[in-house]
Design a protein around this motif. Structure first.
Motif, mmCIF file in Angstrom:
data_model
loop_
_atom_site.group_PDB
_atom_site.id
_atom_site.type_symbol
_atom_site.label_atom_id
_atom_site.label_comp_id
_atom_site.label_asym_id
_atom_site.label_seq_id
_atom_site.Cartn_x
_atom_site.Cartn_y
_atom_site.Cartn_z
ATOM 1 N N UNK A 1 0.906 -1.425 0.059
ATOM 2 C CA UNK A 1 0.019 0.463 0.147
ATOM 3 C C UNK A 1 1.134 1.203 -0.255
ATOM 4 N N UNK A 2 1.946 1.315 0.928
ATOM 5 C CA UNK A 2 2.554 2.694 0.947
ATOM 6 C C UNK A 2 3.681 2.948 -0.355
ATOM 7 N N UNK A 3 4.827 1.794 -0.256
ATOM 8 C CA UNK A 3 6.349 1.268 -0.821
ATOM 9 C C UNK A 3 6.068 1.676 -1.827
ATOM 10 N N UNK B 1 1.406 1.523 -9.078
ATOM 11 C CA UNK B 1 0.736 1.842 -7.854
ATOM 12 C C UNK B 1 -0.561 0.948 -7.884
ATOM 13 N N UNK B 2 -0.954 0.388 -9.151
ATOM 14 C CA UNK B 2 -1.512 -0.590 -8.747
ATOM 15 C C UNK B 2 -1.171 -2.229 -8.679
ATOM 16 N N UNK B 3 -0.954 -1.888 -9.685
ATOM 17 C CA UNK B 3 0.219 -3.702 -9.067
ATOM 18 C C UNK B 3 0.984 -3.954 -7.882
ATOM 19 N N UNK B 4 1.542 -2.673 -7.326
ATOM 20 C CA UNK B 4 1.597 -2.957 -5.190
ATOM 21 C C UNK B 4 0.565 -3.067 -4.587
ATOM 22 N N UNK C 1 -3.744 -6.781 -1.378
ATOM 23 C CA UNK C 1 -4.525 -7.424 -1.177
ATOM 24 C C UNK C 1 -4.383 -8.650 -0.179
ATOM 25 N N UNK C 2 -3.259 -9.405 -1.258
ATOM 26 C CA UNK C 2 -3.153 -10.612 -0.275
ATOM 27 C C UNK C 2 -2.498 -10.405 1.193
ATOM 28 N N UNK C 3 -2.111 -8.998 1.554
ATOM 29 C CA UNK C 3 -1.857 -9.244 2.770
ATOM 30 C C UNK C 3 -2.950 -8.871 3.802
ATOM 31 N N UNK C 4 -3.486 -8.121 3.616
ATOM 32 C CA UNK C 4 -5.103 -7.376 4.292
ATOM 33 C C UNK C 4 -5.304 -8.813 4.726
ATOM 34 N N UNK C 5 -6.059 -9.922 3.332
ATOM 35 C CA UNK C 5 -6.893 -11.094 3.555
ATOM 36 C C UNK C 5 -5.687 -12.128 4.037
ATOM 37 N N UNK C 6 -4.808 -12.672 4.241
ATOM 38 C CA UNK C 6 -3.577 -12.896 5.420
ATOM 39 C C UNK C 6 -4.285 -12.493 6.926
#
Length: 398
Positions: free
Chosen positions: A161-163, A249-252, A257-262
């Motif tokens: 989200x940030x990098x 940014x969208x690709x990152x 998305x993987x992180x928040x669901x994880x």
């Protein structure tokens, strides 16, 4: 499930200390942050350093190759130092690693700097699991491990989200520099924890004993899961950027998305593994990983499928390692917590060596990503077969 009888540390309270949960969760996230940083910043690194896809994968491989080798000793280091000191050492290594990363100007130096990242990752599970077995009662450990393991997808969410946005506004080096003060603050917080009274002064560093059958089984599953996850986290943003024409940014954000669901899935499945048992939980997660992994190459015709695949893999593959760590901290059949955690982590890290390098070579030699995604789906399928084949061995140990 029974507690590990080899752990002699006292249980200080009947409830999980919130400050301890924050610390071990943050520590897990910081130890793995470099992996998600490489993935999220992949387009920036390739452009700035003028490297190939396989060279990008080698960055991850060097990190986790180091972690794999040092995991032979990391469990003993955690048992020798105690959870508090081992965790403080972990955070100092993370800070030193990122300090070297932002100072680098060449690809070769970047590879060298990532060796420290591997040293940190080898200590992450042994030190945090040691803190949990020392300060958390047995009936609460599954929840504590689940929360702790959610720090890894939390790192993915934060990095994705940030990098990219920070790198676009400043530089990728400036973005990574923000990790250093956070890691040093965590090291200071660890020093302030109660002393470890269960620490043994008789331990000496030596090659660990061969893993017993249930530990070998968890190592095999972890190897396959690590292989698929590392390739996914390293190359998904690059795939989305180059093949699906998504912005940087969208690709990152796919990593986010993987992180928040994880995050949610690791806590949930750590709880469920007590009811369903570890082998059954891992079987369900690996089968789901195969299904969601197959959606990624199909996204060339429908971009929305890549989001479904990313979220689904965060809910399935990303949760598998948390379930393995529940088994290690709860079961008596794996040996000492630090030792068993290191061995299972060693299998996981070995997968992180194989996955990105193999994926990158497939991309460079075939000129496309289809073969790489086939690799990811295949290793998740093998993890499912291992989960099915070893179900009785591990069930008897937990």
């Amino acid at each position: 499930m029974t507690a590990d009888p080899t752990e002699k540390g006292p249980i200080h309270t009947a409830r999980v200390p919130p400050s301890l949960l924050v610390l071990v969760t943050g520590g897990m996230g910081l130890s793995m942050f470099v992996l998600y940083a490489i993935g999220a910043l992949g387009p920036f690194l390739i452009e700035d350093l003028e490297i190939s896809s396989s060279q990008l994968g080698l960055l991850t491989a060097v990190t986790f190759g180091t972690a794999t080798v040092l995991s032979l000793y990391a469990g003993q280091v955690a048992d020798l130092l105690g959870g508090r000191r081992a965790f403080a050492l972990l955070m100092v290594l993370v800070a030193a690693d990122f300090a070297l990363l932002i100072a680098t100007r060449t690809y070769g130096f970047l590879l060298g700097a990532l060796v420290l990242g591997g040293a940190a990752q080898s200590l992450a599970n042994p030190s945090t699991n040691k803190l949990i077995t020392t300060h958390v009662p047995p009936e609460r450990r599954a929840v504590a491990v689940g929360v702790k393991q959610s720090g890894v997808p939390l790192a993915a969410f934060t990095a994705g989200l940030t990098l990219p946005a920070l790198a676009a506004a400043m530089s990728w080096r400036a973005a990574l520099a923000l990790v250093i003060p956070v890691a040093l603050a965590a090291a200071l917080a660890a020093v302030l924890l109660p002393k470890d009274t269960g620490r043994s002064a008789k331990l000496r560093l030596a090659l660990p004993a061969a893993p017993n059958p249930p530990t070998r089984w968890l190592m095999a599953v972890s190897l396959c899961i690590g292989c698929g996850l590392s390739a996914l986290n390293t190359y998904l943003p690059l795939y989305a950027h180059q093949r699906l024409s998504m912005g940087e940014r969208s690709a990152g954000a796919l990593i986010a998305a993987i992180g928040v669901s994880g995050i949610a899935s690791r806590v949930l499945w750590s709880r469920l593994s007590n009811r369903l048992d570890v082998p059954r939980s891992l079987l369900i997660l690996t089968v789901a990983s195969v299904v969601f992994g197959a959606l990624l190459p199909a996204a060339t015709g429908a971009t929305w499928l890549v989001w479904v695949g990313a979220v689904g893999l965060g809910c399935s593959a990303a949760a598998a390692n948390a379930v393995s760590m529940v088994a290690v901290t709860q079961g008596s059949g794996f040996g000492g917590t630090g030792h068993a955690s290191a061995l299972v982590s060693m299998g996981f890290f070995a997968g992180f060596v194989v996955g990105p390098v193999t994926f990158g070579l497939l991309v460079d030699t075939t000129g496309g990503f289809a073969a790489g995604w086939a690799l990811v789906t295949a290793v998740f399928a093998v993890a499912g077969l291992c989960s099915w084949g070893g179900r009785r061995i591990v069930r008897d140990s937990v």
